[in-house]
Design a protein around this motif. Structure first.
Motif, PDB file in Angstrom:
ATOM      1  N   LEU A   1       0.914  -1.049  -0.150  1.00 30.13           N
ATOM      2  CA  LEU A   1      -0.027  -0.114  -0.069  1.00 30.13           C
ATOM      3  C   LEU A   1       0.988   1.381   0.076  1.00 30.13           C
ATOM      4  O   LEU A   1       2.256   1.289   0.302  1.00 30.13           O
ATOM      5  N   GLU A   2       0.452   2.352  -0.379  1.00 31.24           N
ATOM      6  CA  GLU A   2       1.048   3.437  -0.669  1.00 31.24           C
ATOM      7  C   GLU A   2       0.487   4.920  -0.236  1.00 31.24           C
ATOM      8  O   GLU A   2      -0.652   4.851  -0.243  1.00 31.24           O
ATOM      9  N   THR A   3       1.293   5.729   0.141  1.00 28.89           N
ATOM     10  CA  THR A   3       0.884   7.191   0.332  1.00 28.89           C
ATOM     11  C   THR A   3       1.883   8.073  -0.122  1.00 28.89           C
ATOM     12  O   THR A   3       2.839   7.692  -0.675  1.00 28.89           O
ATOM     13  N   ALA A   4       1.798   9.296   0.164  1.00 28.56           N
ATOM     14  CA  ALA A   4       2.859  10.475   0.139  1.00 28.56           C
ATOM     15  C   ALA A   4       2.412  11.477   1.187  1.00 28.56           C
ATOM     16  O   ALA A   4       1.211  11.669   1.607  1.00 28.56           O
ATOM     17  N   ALA A   5       3.416  12.131   1.722  1.00 27.79           N
ATOM     18  CA  ALA A   5       3.294  13.047   2.802  1.00 27.79           C
ATOM     19  C   ALA A   5       4.442  14.162   2.578  1.00 27.79           C
ATOM     20  O   ALA A   5       5.391  13.751   1.667  1.00 27.79           O
ATOM     21  N   THR A   6       4.155  15.394   3.011  1.00 23.93           N
ATOM     22  CA  THR A   6       5.026  16.247   2.799  1.00 23.93           C
ATOM     23  C   THR A   6       6.258  16.056   4.044  1.00 23.93           C
ATOM     24  O   THR A   6       6.195  15.213   4.760  1.00 23.93           O
ATOM     25  N   TRP A   7       7.666  16.362   3.587  1.00 19.71           N
ATOM     26  CA  TRP A   7       8.780  16.275   4.377  1.00 19.71           C
ATOM     27  C   TRP A   7       8.404  16.331   5.845  1.00 19.71           C
ATOM     28  O   TRP A   7       8.912  15.633   6.812  1.00 19.71           O
ATOM     29  N   THR A   8       7.485  17.404   6.064  1.00 24.15           N
ATOM     30  CA  THR A   8       7.394  17.497   7.499  1.00 24.15           C
ATOM     31  C   THR A   8       6.455  16.645   8.165  1.00 24.15           C
ATOM     32  O   THR A   8       6.917  16.277   9.452  1.00 24.15           O
ATOM     33  N   SER A   9       5.521  15.917   7.680  1.00 30.68           N
ATOM     34  CA  SER A   9       4.601  14.987   7.919  1.00 30.68           C
ATOM     35  C   SER A   9       5.025  13.595   7.733  1.00 30.68           C
ATOM     36  O   SER A   9       4.341  12.649   8.566  1.00 30.68           O
ATOM     37  N   LEU A  10       6.076  13.401   6.790  1.00 33.15           N
ATOM     38  CA  LEU A  10       6.346  11.988   6.376  1.00 33.15           C
ATOM     39  C   LEU A  10       6.727  11.200   7.638  1.00 33.15           C
ATOM     40  O   LEU A  10       5.842  10.110   7.667  1.00 33.15           O
ATOM     41  N   PRO A  11       7.490  11.492   8.670  1.00 30.03           N
ATOM     42  CA  PRO A  11       7.921  10.563   9.770  1.00 30.03           C
ATOM     43  C   PRO A  11       6.708  10.248  10.297  1.00 30.03           C
ATOM     44  O   PRO A  11       6.588   9.066  10.830  1.00 30.03           O
ATOM     45  N   ALA A  12       5.721  11.025  10.541  1.00 35.51           N
ATOM     46  CA  ALA A  12       4.559  10.784  11.368  1.00 35.51           C
ATOM     47  C   ALA A  12       3.802  10.037  10.504  1.00 35.51           C
ATOM     48  O   ALA A  12       2.966   8.823  11.101  1.00 35.51           O
ATOM     49  N   VAL A  13       3.600  10.139   9.546  1.00 35.66           N
ATOM     50  CA  VAL A  13       2.845   9.082   8.710  1.00 35.66           C
ATOM     51  C   VAL A  13       3.381   7.635   8.614  1.00 35.66           C
ATOM     52  O   VAL A  13       2.714   6.855   8.908  1.00 35.66           O
ATOM     53  N   TYR A  14       4.725   7.566   8.405  1.00 35.74           N
ATOM     54  CA  TYR A  14       5.493   6.458   8.502  1.00 35.74           C
ATOM     55  C   TYR A  14       5.090   5.709   9.654  1.00 35.74           C
ATOM     56  O   TYR A  14       4.927   4.486   9.611  1.00 35.74           O
ATOM     57  N   ALA A  15       5.404   6.242  10.651  1.00 40.13           N
ATOM     58  CA  ALA A  15       5.010   5.589  12.078  1.00 40.13           C
ATOM     59  C   ALA A  15       3.680   5.107  12.347  1.00 40.13           C
ATOM     60  O   ALA A  15       3.496   3.843  12.685  1.00 40.13           O
ATOM     61  N   ALA A  16       2.614   5.925  11.751  1.00 36.37           N
ATOM     62  CA  ALA A  16       1.407   5.850  12.243  1.00 36.37           C
ATOM     63  C   ALA A  16       0.658   4.471  11.314  1.00 36.37           C
ATOM     64  O   ALA A  16       0.110   3.554  11.676  1.00 36.37           O
ATOM     65  N   VAL A  17       1.380   4.354  10.075  1.00 38.94           N
ATOM     66  CA  VAL A  17       0.920   3.392   9.190  1.00 38.94           C
ATOM     67  C   VAL A  17       1.428   1.835   9.628  1.00 38.94           C
ATOM     68  O   VAL A  17       0.789   0.920   9.820  1.00 38.94           O
ATOM     69  N   ARG A  18       2.745   1.884  10.152  1.00 32.88           N
ATOM     70  CA  ARG A  18       3.430   0.689  10.580  1.00 32.88           C
ATOM     71  C   ARG A  18       2.711   0.374  11.818  1.00 32.88           C
ATOM     72  O   ARG A  18       2.419  -0.896  11.995  1.00 32.88           O
ATOM     73  N   GLU A  19       2.546   1.147  12.491  1.00 32.40           N
ATOM     74  CA  GLU A  19       1.746   0.867  13.842  1.00 32.40           C
ATOM     75  C   GLU A  19       0.263   0.291  13.729  1.00 32.40           C
ATOM     76  O   GLU A  19      -0.234  -0.695  14.167  1.00 32.40           O
ATOM     77  N   ALA A  20      -0.332   0.822  12.808  1.00 36.68           N
ATOM     78  CA  ALA A  20      -1.982   0.280  12.357  1.00 36.68           C
ATOM     79  C   ALA A  20      -1.840  -0.981  11.816  1.00 36.68           C
ATOM     80  O   ALA A  20      -2.376  -1.932  12.173  1.00 36.68           O
ATOM     81  N   LEU A  21      -0.616  -1.336  10.888  1.00 36.20           N
ATOM     82  CA  LEU A  21      -0.739  -2.590  10.255  1.00 36.20           C
ATOM     83  C   LEU A  21       0.087  -3.628  11.448  1.00 36.20           C
ATOM     84  O   LEU A  21      -0.756  -4.947  11.578  1.00 36.20           O
ATOM     85  N   GLN A  22       0.626  -3.357  12.206  1.00 43.70           N
ATOM     86  CA  GLN A  22       1.035  -4.146  13.246  1.00 43.70           C
ATOM     87  C   GLN A  22      -0.043  -4.545  14.445  1.00 43.70           C
ATOM     88  O   GLN A  22      -0.235  -5.845  14.633  1.00 43.70           O
ATOM     89  N   SER A  23      -0.732  -3.450  14.844  1.00 42.25           N
ATOM     90  CA  SER A  23      -1.720  -3.958  15.647  1.00 42.25           C
ATOM     91  C   SER A  23      -3.112  -4.833  15.026  1.00 42.25           C
ATOM     92  O   SER A  23      -3.590  -5.465  15.636  1.00 42.25           O
ATOM     93  N   SER A  24      -3.067  -4.421  13.704  1.00 42.11           N
ATOM     94  CA  SER A  24      -4.327  -5.261  12.967  1.00 42.11           C
ATOM     95  C   SER A  24      -3.832  -6.655  12.615  1.00 42.11           C
ATOM     96  O   SER A  24      -4.654  -7.729  13.106  1.00 42.11           O
TER      97      SER A  24
END
Ligand SMILES: Cc1cc2nc3c(=O)[nH]c(=O)nc-3n(C[C@H](O)[C@H](O)[C@H](O)COP(=O)(O)OP(=O)(O)OC[C@H]3O[C@@H](n4cnc5c(N)ncnc54)[C@H](O)[C@@H]3O)c2cc1C
Length: 536
Positions: free
Chosen positions: A408-431
């Motif tokens: 799956l894929e997304t894109a984010a500004t450099w400012t929010s990219l680390p938060a998006v990265y962490a949030a997606v990983r966490e969501a997939l891991q908990s699911s």
């Protein structure tokens, strides 16, 4: 004739080391096999006989098929759930007929008949949608027709002076590139689905290729197009640049067959590059990698390909790389010697004249070295080039071994990219629980980058669809809350329609799109259920 379920005629073996690491990381795996097409359950077609006759009159007798095999071959795209369904012999998602028109006039005539007879039309390019863009959703219509564009497969005109080429939409990328090469040109649009996807499909899904950092995404290549709609033809001639009102080309880009069928597209082309140079690096960690690739794209010069893998994807790439090109132990030994223990793989690639490649490469290499990156040389680049289209076939091997493998894929500004990265990983891991989530960024913009996740888990043998769909919903929720786009290049289809509203500008944007659809497609036959948040 290609397999009903597998991507390629032959499947690679999983290296033994990969097998044992997967079993260790994912837990027990239940191997599975695919049901043959001849044993699949295909529903009886619902298309009334008189409509079959009318379609044959306008498109030709041989252009309309209602047999089980043709219909089952058009049952969905290449998402994990599509393939899982086919592997268990479930072809309930088949359209009621497949129509294969030979030219643009026949496409318009088919749309006319379908609008009069209230039959849904699902345009079919290369069949590689991974977001449910080809799902046969009937809404309140009589039946569903898959409009297969594979016979519209010609390069029509090359204008070498303006560097433009006009194609029919069903041409696949290898054929388009071969035809262009005889004129000394290339598109340079190289998605991983290169072998199967069509140029028309790229345009309406706003695809991005592996060299998009240099060449741009397909959006940047479209100069003109023609689209057949149920209420007439939209003709947008190629332009160099224009201020004539809103650019309607941009409305067709991303329309995913919901407004009409692209029957011709004029794309910007470039001379075949004299030199292509790919190489590998290891950067000390993900954060350093992000900082260094951001500096490259913002301040230049930059490579045409820059693909930075996180530590998990780096490990998986090493494990899956066959024939010991980049074996994990050899690489870790080498890196330890160079003082890098948990690094991230970075592939850089340059395409252009020898002088241009040398200049950019020299500057980039110096910047990477000063960020602590260690060169793996051209061998690692060649290894990436060699394997760049191998993942889909490997995915089939993983399915056979009982692994859920999806991206799956997304894109984010450099400012929010680390938060998006962490949030997606966490969501997939908990699911998903025991899971390997790898990620890379590969499409760089001065303002941000795409994030592309690969997910491996033990497949739930009883209900693989529910297992993945709940993980996917969790990831979608995480992307939207963390400020990413719901899709950087796969498109919306059905998989993202529930989360696309913010990207479309909220309620006002959705109403504007709906109004446009009503105008061009008043009966609502064009690809029902796709793109818009609320079906139809
Ligand atoms: C293994 C794999 C790797 C992939 N890698 C990439 C990648 O690197 N980059 C990327 O961007 N995408 C990638 N994709 C996704 C997919 O290849 C793209 O979305 C591609 O643009 C789809 O093209 P297609 O011709 O296969 O279209 P299809 O899958 O046939 O159709 C996609 C959508 O467009 C509509 N459509 C198709 N043709 C037309 C037309 N002429 N007029 C109107 N509507 C039309 C269909 O109805 C459908 O909604 C990948 C997919 C797979 C399976």
């Amino acid at each position: 004739m290609t397999s009903w379920t597998a991507w390629a005629d032959s499947q690679p073996q999983l290296p033994a080391a990969a097998r044992s690491v997967l079993a260790e990381r994912l837990g027990p795996l239940t191997p599975s096999s695919a049901v043959a097409l001849t044993d699949a359950t295909v529903p009886e077609p619902r298309l009334p006989a008189h409509v079959v006759q009318r379609l044959a009159q306008v498109a030709g007798e041989d252009a309309v098929t209602v047999d089980h095999e043709s219909r089952a071959r058009h049952a969905g795209g290449q998402a994990y759930v599509d393939i899982a369904r086919r592997r268990r012999g479930d072809a309930a998602a088949s359209p009621d007929a497949v129509v294969t028109p030979a030219d643009a006039a026949a496409v318009s005539a088919v749309l006319q008949v379908c609008a009069e007879e209230r039959v849904a039309v699902v345009p079919w390019g290369g069949g590689t949608s991974v977001v449910g863009g080809l799902d046969a959703e009937r809404a309140d219509l009589v039946a569903i027709v898959a409009l297969d564009l594979s016979r519209l497969d010609a390069l029509l005109v090359v204008d070498p002076v303006s560097r433009l080429a006009t194609f029919q939409p069903g041409i696949r990328t290898p054929a388009a590139e071969d035809a262009l090469a005889t004129h000394g040109f290339t598109l340079g649009h190289v998605p991983q689905s290169f072998e199967r996807a069509s140029l028309g499909g790229y345009v309406v899904t706003r695809s991005a290729g592996q060299s998009s950092t240099g060449v741009g995404r397909i959006d940047d290549l479209v100069a003109g197009l023609r689209m057949a709609t149920p209420t007439g033809e939209l003709v947008l001639a190629p332009v160099a640049g224009s201020a004539a009102g809103p650019d309607l080309r941009r409305l067709v880009l991303g329309s995913e067959g919901t407004l009409g069928v692209v029957t011709e597209v004029t794309l910007r082309v470039r001379p075949v590059p004299a030199e292509r140079h790919y190489e590998g690096w290891v950067v000390p960690d993900w954060e350093t990698g992000l900082t260094v690739v951001r500096a490259l794209i913002q301040d230049g010069p930059h490579p045409d390909i820059a693909r930075l893998s996180d530590p998990d994807e780096t490990e998986v790439s090493m494990l899956m790389s066959s024939a010991g090109r980049l074996t994990r132990s050899a690489l870790s030994g080498y890196l330890r010697l160079r003082g890098v223990s948990n690094g991230c793989l970075l592939i850089t690639g340059y395409e252009g004249s020898a002088r241009d490649v040398r200049h950019r490469r020299d500057v980039v290499r110096a910047q990477l070295r000063s960020a602590g990156a260690v060169s793996l040389g051209t061998r690692a680049g060649r290894s990436w080039e060699h394997a760049r289209f191998a993942a889909p076939a490997l995915r089939d091997t993983l399915f056979d071994s009982g692994v859920l493998a999806e991206t799956l894929e997304t894109a984010a500004t450099w400012t929010s990219l680390p938060a998006v990265y962490a949030a997606v990983r966490e969501a997939l891991q908990s699911s998903l629980g025991r899971v390997v989530v790898g990620c890379h960024i590969s499409h760089l913009y001065p303002t941000g980058a795409s994030l592309y996740f690969t997910v491996l888990a033990a497949a739930d043998a009883d209900d693989p669809d529910a297992q993945w769909l709940s993980a996917k919903t969790a990831a979608n929720d995480a992307i939207v809350s963390a400020g990413g786009t719901i899709t950087h290049h796969h498109g919306v289809g059905t998989a993202h329609r529930g989360h696309v509203q913010p990207d479309l500008g909220g309620d006002v944007g959705v109403r504007a799109l709906r109004a446009l659809k009503r105008e061009l497609d008043p009966v609502g036959i064009m690809n029902p259920g796709k793109l818009l948040p609320d079906p139809r």
